[in-house]
Design a protein around this motif. Structure first.
Motif, PDB file in Angstrom:
ATOM      1  N   ARG A 402      39.401  41.958  37.405  1.00 52.36           N
ATOM      2  CA  ARG A 402      39.087  41.398  38.715  1.00 52.36           C
ATOM      3  C   ARG A 402      39.664  42.287  39.818  1.00 52.36           C
ATOM      4  O   ARG A 402      40.660  42.987  39.617  1.00 52.36           O
ATOM      5  CB  ARG A 402      39.623  39.966  38.851  1.00 52.36           C
ATOM      6  CG  ARG A 402      39.151  39.028  37.746  1.00 52.36           C
ATOM      7  CD  ARG A 402      39.464  37.582  38.052  1.00 52.36           C
ATOM      8  NE  ARG A 402      38.551  37.039  39.047  1.00 52.36           N
ATOM      9  CZ  ARG A 402      37.340  36.559  38.769  1.00 52.36           C
ATOM     10  NH1 ARG A 402      36.873  36.569  37.539  1.00 52.36           N
ATOM     11  NH2 ARG A 402      36.573  36.075  39.725  1.00 52.36           N
ATOM     12  N   CYS A 406      40.352  41.091  46.414  1.00 46.92           N
ATOM     13  CA  CYS A 406      39.554  39.889  46.749  1.00 46.92           C
ATOM     14  C   CYS A 406      39.245  39.027  45.533  1.00 46.92           C
ATOM     15  O   CYS A 406      38.537  38.020  45.660  1.00 46.92           O
ATOM     16  CB  CYS A 406      38.261  40.302  47.447  1.00 46.92           C
ATOM     17  SG  CYS A 406      37.114  41.201  46.383  1.00 46.92           S
ATOM     18  N   ASP A 407      39.743  39.408  44.354  1.00 49.74           N
ATOM     19  CA  ASP A 407      39.620  38.636  43.116  1.00 49.74           C
ATOM     20  C   ASP A 407      38.174  38.521  42.615  1.00 49.74           C
ATOM     21  O   ASP A 407      37.870  37.684  41.772  1.00 49.74           O
ATOM     22  CB  ASP A 407      40.227  37.233  43.281  1.00 49.74           C
ATOM     23  CG  ASP A 407      40.605  36.627  41.929  1.00 49.74           C
ATOM     24  OD1 ASP A 407      41.097  37.384  41.068  1.00 49.74           O
ATOM     25  OD2 ASP A 407      40.381  35.418  41.735  1.00 49.74           O
ATOM     26  N   GLU A 409      35.044  39.558  40.331  1.00 47.39           N
ATOM     27  CA  GLU A 409      34.955  40.177  39.000  1.00 47.39           C
ATOM     28  C   GLU A 409      34.387  41.598  39.117  1.00 47.39           C
ATOM     29  O   GLU A 409      33.391  41.834  39.802  1.00 47.39           O
ATOM     30  CB  GLU A 409      34.066  39.330  38.079  1.00 47.39           C
ATOM     31  CG  GLU A 409      34.099  39.818  36.642  1.00 47.39           C
ATOM     32  CD  GLU A 409      33.422  38.855  35.668  1.00 47.39           C
ATOM     33  OE1 GLU A 409      33.214  39.252  34.512  1.00 47.39           O
ATOM     34  OE2 GLU A 409      33.109  37.710  36.078  1.00 47.39           O
ATOM     35  N   CYS A 421      34.129  46.968  42.585  1.00 46.00           N
ATOM     36  CA  CYS A 421      34.141  45.615  43.150  1.00 46.00           C
ATOM     37  C   CYS A 421      32.844  45.462  43.933  1.00 46.00           C
ATOM     38  O   CYS A 421      32.613  46.191  44.905  1.00 46.00           O
ATOM     39  CB  CYS A 421      35.340  45.423  44.069  1.00 46.00           C
ATOM     40  SG  CYS A 421      35.246  43.894  45.029  1.00 46.00           S
ATOM     41  N   CYS A 427      35.392  42.484  50.887  1.00 44.27           N
ATOM     42  CA  CYS A 427      36.642  42.964  50.296  1.00 44.27           C
ATOM     43  C   CYS A 427      37.396  43.786  51.343  1.00 44.27           C
ATOM     44  O   CYS A 427      36.870  44.802  51.827  1.00 44.27           O
ATOM     45  CB  CYS A 427      36.321  43.814  49.072  1.00 44.27           C
ATOM     46  SG  CYS A 427      37.760  44.429  48.186  1.00 44.27           S
TER      47      CYS A 427
END
Length: 684
Positions: A402, A406-407, A409, A421, A427
């Protein structure tokens, strides 16, 4: 003797002593005698101000204050060099050269001094300007500081020189001077300078030139640039530069083969340790300027030169942690956080791990003792792991799944080395990175705003994409930290001024993945406007669809349209289409268009451009009445493609004087049509 005659005689005498001391390393009088004559000159000049000369030896002491260094466009671009690290790299380079030029190739080997690149401009034999390399197309005017360097001649020693020319080189700080400066700092309890290169580079941007004058900097010159220069080869140009009064290093050598190049490299890989300057490799150049012209340039570097880098220094240290960085395009780069260690005079705390494949290949784990190398890279890299020192409780590294910011995936497309990302508009590092790219020198070149200010603007919620820049007001940015009225006005004025930046640079500034400067120029030249670039072909009418009609979707047709452009491959075409079909990007483009940015080629750029040569490939070889660059520009302006070597895909060989016999034989064998310069002009 009149005061004027005394002043002129002293100036000439002191220039000659300066040359003998700083260029020839062969002083002819003592320092005491020199200082007495210099003081005598100063007194005469002070008593007779009507004879002031900005190029007098007395002005070397500096004193001029420069608060803001003016940005200056290079008249002749300062290219970077391609790097090689092995004998095989150099042999491959030689093979590429032989495919383009005929006959024997001589080479000039020059030591690659590690300093700050500089371009010096002379007019009528007098030094007028010094500009840093910058991004290669423009740099900073550091004339006041460079004027204080004793090995830079303010007036050339020859009477017959070109009306104007430039000479390129490196500003270096010799080891002896570097150690002396550090001894003085140590005595004062100040932090020591890390290495000569950074100290030399930093000296050029000091505001007070009198401080620069106190530093033992030298200028080593290696390349003339200009029109109609009185030389035919690189080696001759070095000798001529010496005759004119420049310090062109005597270690340069003319050789006849790659084997002799390798002997030169082998010798200096050892002997360089005795040199007075820091050096990290050898630069090899094709000697003949005619062959250089025929070889030409890639987008970033001359084909006729290659830098060979000496083996980089390696040290071992402990890997404490692996973190992940997010680039402006969403690319994830794993970074090794290390126990601090000294390499080549700098403290290294971090090193690039490149991608997941590299981590897996080396089986790198937290806690490992690793070997770090700093060879030609800004961020050092890990090259090996000392497995004998691996802790017993060590476990394999599991790559991040991740985004650390910004987490989201992470994704990894087939054939791609890096993870990405996909949250490009949400992000934070991607948002800031895209805006930083947009405002950069080669893109929109917005004065009054830098990376730190971009971060402040994003964090304050004032902007979230580059279109937001054009809605900013002085009142909005004034509350930012360290932002005064004048700074705020400069920023807004810089943003407004960027609306005049030409279309191809706007296209590059958008930050579309894989669309660099060269690709942006090709797309701008082909489509001529943003509207044409983003327009999708119409979808087929399903009701009246013929059995044999093309049923490709608009996006598929756009992909075909893009890949039909020379040198635009599938990967570039795919990212361009993804960009133009994204509704969020469409909305940003519309805002930029309404803000008044250049979304099409100017009338001046379109002038003289036709499609007469579309689909035709040309090779240019020999000597012509017009310059080779003008000939190539004519081909490209009329839709043709210029290639560096002959192949079955070449349509025409424009043949000039002194074209080599092997190129002629190959053209005849391939059945390529050969035309003269005049016949080509008649085609247009």
């Amino acid at each position: 003797m009149s005061p004027e005659e005394q002043i002129l005689a002293l100036r000439n005498e002191l220039r000659e002593h300066n040359y003998n001391y700083y260029v020839n390393d062969n002083p002819t009088i003592s320092d005491f005698e020199f200082d007495k004559k210099l003081e005598q000159l100063k007194q005469l000049e002070a008593a007779n101000p009507e004879f002031f000369d900005p190029n007098s030896p007395s002005v070397r002491v500096g004193g001029e204050i420069t608060k803001n260094f003016e940005t200056v466009k290079h008249e002749y671009r300062m290219y970077s060099l391609d790097n090689s690290y092995s004998k095989e790299d150099l042999l491959d380079w030689e093979q590429r050269l032989r495919k383009i030029v005929d006959g024997p190739i001589e080479y000039v080997c020059e030591l690659k001094y590690d300093g700050a690149s500089i371009s010096l401009r002379y007019e009528k034999g007098v030094f007028v300007k010094a500009v840093t390399r910058g991004d290669g197309t423009q740099g900073d005017n550091v004339t006041a500081n460079v004027r204080t360097i004793k090995s830079v001649p303010l007036k050339l020693r020859a009477s017959e020189v070109p009306d104007k020319f430039e000479i390129r080189g490196e500003i270096v700080l010799p080891w002896q001077g570097f150690h002396k400066m550090n001894q003085e700092r140590e005595a004062q309890g100040l932090e020591l300078y890390r290495n000569p290169r950074n100290t030399a580079s930093g000296s050029l941007k000091l505001q007070d030139s009198s401080i620069v004058a106190q530093r033992p900097l030298e200028c080593l010159l290696y390349q003339l640039a200009g029109d109609n220069l009185p030389v035919q080869s690189q080696y001759d140009s070095l000798n001529l530069a010496r005759d004119w009064g420049f310090k062109a290093p005597a270690e340069s050598q003319l050789v006849q083969s790659i084997d002799e190049v390798l002997q030169y490299i082998e010798h200096w890989d050892v002997a360089r340790k005795d040199l007075p300057y820091e050096t990290d490799g050898v630069v090899i150049k094709v000697n003949s300027l005619q062959q250089q012209e025929e070889l030409g340039f890639t987008a970033k570097a001359p084909r006729w030169a290659m830098a060979y880098k000496f083996a980089a220094e390696q040290v071992s240290t402990r890997l404490n942690e692996i973190t992940y960085q997010v680039g402006r395009t969403g690319a994830i780069t794993p970074v090794a956080n290390l126990e601090p260690v000294e390499i080549s005079g700098t403290t290294v705390k971090r090193a690039s791990l490149h991608n997941a494949d590299q981590i897996e290949k080396l089986d790198i784990r937290v806690g490992d003792e690793v070997y770090v190398e700093k060879g030609g890279e800004i961020i050092p890299k890990i090259v090996a792991v000392e497995l004998t020192k691996r802790p017993d409780n060590s476990s394999p590294t599991e790559y991040a799944t991740r985004c650390p910011e910004c987490d989201t995936e992470l994704v990894r497309k087939e054939g791609e080395a890096q993870h990405f990302c996909p949250n490009e508009l949400g992000c934070p590092p991607q948002i800031k990175g895209r805006i930083e790219h947009f405002i950069s020198r080669k893109a929109m070149d917005i004065d009054g705003i830098g990376a730190e200010t971009v971060g402040q603007l994003v964090d304050a919620g004032l902007i979230s994409n580059y279109a937001d820049l054009y809605d900013l007001t002085v009142e909005q940015v004034l509350p930012l930290e360290r932002m005064a009225q004048k700074s705020a006005e400069n920023m807004i004025n810089g943003i407004q001024a960027s609306k005049q930046i030409p279309f191809e640079r706007v296209l590059f500034a958008l930050g579309i993945r894989y669309v660099g400067e060269t690709v942006a120029k090709k797309l701008a030249k082909h489509y001529k406007s943003m509207d044409a670039l983003i327009a999708l072909p119409e979808a087929p009418d399903k009701e009246n669809l013929d059995l044999f009609a093309d049923v490709s979707s608009p996006t598929e047709k756009k992909l075909e349209e893009l890949t039909a452009i020379p040198e635009i491959g599938d990967r570039i075409a795919q990212t361009v289409v993804e960009f133009i079909v994204d509704e969020r990007q469409q909305a940003i483009l519309e805002r930029l268009k309404n803000a008044g940015l250049q979304f099409s080629l100017s009338e001046e750029q379109l002038e003289g451009q036709t499609d007469k040569l579309v689909g035709k490939s040309f090779v240019v070889s020999g000597v012509f009445e017009m310059s080779r660059n003008d000939l190539k520009k004519l081909i490209e302006d009329n839709g043709g493609k210029v290639s560096s070597s002959l192949s079955s895909k070449t349509d025409f060989l424009i043949r000039g004087d002194k074209m080599g016999p092997s190129k002629l034989a190959k053209a005849e064998k391939l059945g390529i049509t050969m035309i003269s310069e005049q016949e080509f002009l008649e085609m247009l």
